[in-house]
Motif scaffolding. Sequence first.
Motif, PDB file in Angstrom:
ATOM      1  N   LEU A 127      33.309  69.113  36.499  1.00 32.52           N
ATOM      2  CA  LEU A 127      34.359  68.544  37.344  1.00 32.52           C
ATOM      3  C   LEU A 127      34.555  69.369  38.613  1.00 32.52           C
ATOM      4  N   ALA A 128      34.536  70.688  38.473  1.00 29.33           N
ATOM      5  CA  ALA A 128      34.766  71.557  39.624  1.00 29.33           C
ATOM      6  C   ALA A 128      33.672  71.392  40.668  1.00 29.33           C
TER       7      ALA A 128
ATOM      8  N   ARG B 189      34.114  74.716  28.779  1.00 25.39           N
ATOM      9  CA  ARG B 189      33.513  75.298  29.976  1.00 25.39           C
ATOM     10  C   ARG B 189      32.611  74.312  30.700  1.00 25.39           C
TER      11      ARG B 189
ATOM     12  N   VAL C 191      44.075  73.418  30.808  1.00 30.55           N
ATOM     13  CA  VAL C 191      44.503  72.342  29.900  1.00 30.55           C
ATOM     14  C   VAL C 191      43.599  72.244  28.682  1.00 30.55           C
TER      15      VAL C 191
ATOM     16  N   LEU D 272      42.413  74.548  36.637  1.00 30.08           N
ATOM     17  CA  LEU D 272      43.255  73.533  36.013  1.00 30.08           C
ATOM     18  C   LEU D 272      42.599  72.984  34.753  1.00 30.08           C
ATOM     19  N   ALA D 273      41.316  72.681  34.836  1.00 28.33           N
ATOM     20  CA  ALA D 273      40.612  72.119  33.679  1.00 28.33           C
ATOM     21  C   ALA D 273      40.579  73.095  32.507  1.00 28.33           C
ATOM     22  N   ARG D 274      40.331  74.364  32.791  1.00 27.44           N
ATOM     23  CA  ARG D 274      40.323  75.362  31.717  1.00 27.44           C
ATOM     24  C   ARG D 274      41.731  75.593  31.183  1.00 27.44           C
TER      25      ARG D 274
ATOM     26  N   VAL E 241      40.177  73.101  40.629  1.00 27.31           N
ATOM     27  CA  VAL E 241      39.840  72.168  39.547  1.00 27.31           C
ATOM     28  C   VAL E 241      39.380  72.929  38.308  1.00 27.31           C
ATOM     29  N   PHE E 242      38.573  73.966  38.496  1.00 29.64           N
ATOM     30  CA  PHE E 242      38.087  74.736  37.353  1.00 29.64           C
ATOM     31  C   PHE E 242      39.241  75.418  36.624  1.00 29.64           C
TER      32      PHE E 242
ATOM     33  N   LEU F  17      40.083  72.126  28.564  1.00 28.25           N
ATOM     34  CA  LEU F  17      38.765  71.508  28.676  1.00 28.25           C
ATOM     35  C   LEU F  17      37.691  72.572  28.494  1.00 28.25           C
TER      36      LEU F  17
ATOM     37  N   GLY G 156      32.532  71.024  30.726  1.00 29.63           N
ATOM     38  CA  GLY G 156      33.292  69.957  31.360  1.00 29.63           C
ATOM     39  C   GLY G 156      34.024  70.432  32.596  1.00 29.63           C
ATOM     40  N   ALA G 157      34.593  71.627  32.499  1.00 33.52           N
ATOM     41  CA  ALA G 157      35.327  72.182  33.640  1.00 33.52           C
ATOM     42  C   ALA G 157      34.388  72.488  34.797  1.00 33.52           C
TER      43      ALA G 157
END
Length: 225
Positions: free
Chosen positions: A143-144, A137, A133, A129-131, A126-127, A135, A139-140
């Motif tokens: 979520l992670a 730090r 796209v 993927l979020a970074r 998740v981390f 997002l 927020g990532a």
Amino acid sequence: MHIMEGFLPPAHALGWSAASLPFVIWGLRSLQRSVQAQPEQRMLLGVSAAFAFLLSALKLPSVTGSCSHPTGVGLGAMLFGPAAMVPIALVVLLFQALLLAHGGLTTLGANLFSMGIVGPLVSYAVFRLARGVGLGRSGAVFLAACLGDLATYLCTSVQLAWAFPDPVGGVAASLLKFGGIFALTQIPLAISEGLLTVLVVNAMARFNAAELQGLSLFARRGVQA
């Protein structure tokens, strides 16, 4: 998570231990390579282990045979990758079983699979993927840590449902029961863990920016929020 001592049928306890063993070997090799390549990161490894131990020791009764609590493994997974968290989680769970009567030795393999393998893998994925796209730090990280926590409990629900299928609806009905009961306490705990992990990472970025920049996931986009 932290399925109590003797709660799983022997075949399930042995099966989850066997399933976890290859990941333990993988994790030990990964951890050895990390320490040899960057010995200065030992302090951050210690912080990750302490974070996981303290958070996962804060248990809240949820359903007979198990409990809800934060896991703390998302932080280490983001810093060092999911493999490194397997042996760390093993030590954490072993100490908790022996010193706190939290979990158990017969259920160690099952607890390790959910908290030390599934949780870190989801947090890491998740981390990244979020970074990837774009997002930020914070927020990532949120979520992670949050989704890694929830993944741990989803895995535990599957383990319990598989071991104790509903007499009428089978594993699927049992999974709905276990998952529904866990959700009452675990969703707010997962959100709280996500927020706390953001605070810890932000503090590291403020006081240990050089160490974070030496880690591949954080170096890619820097340690800026």
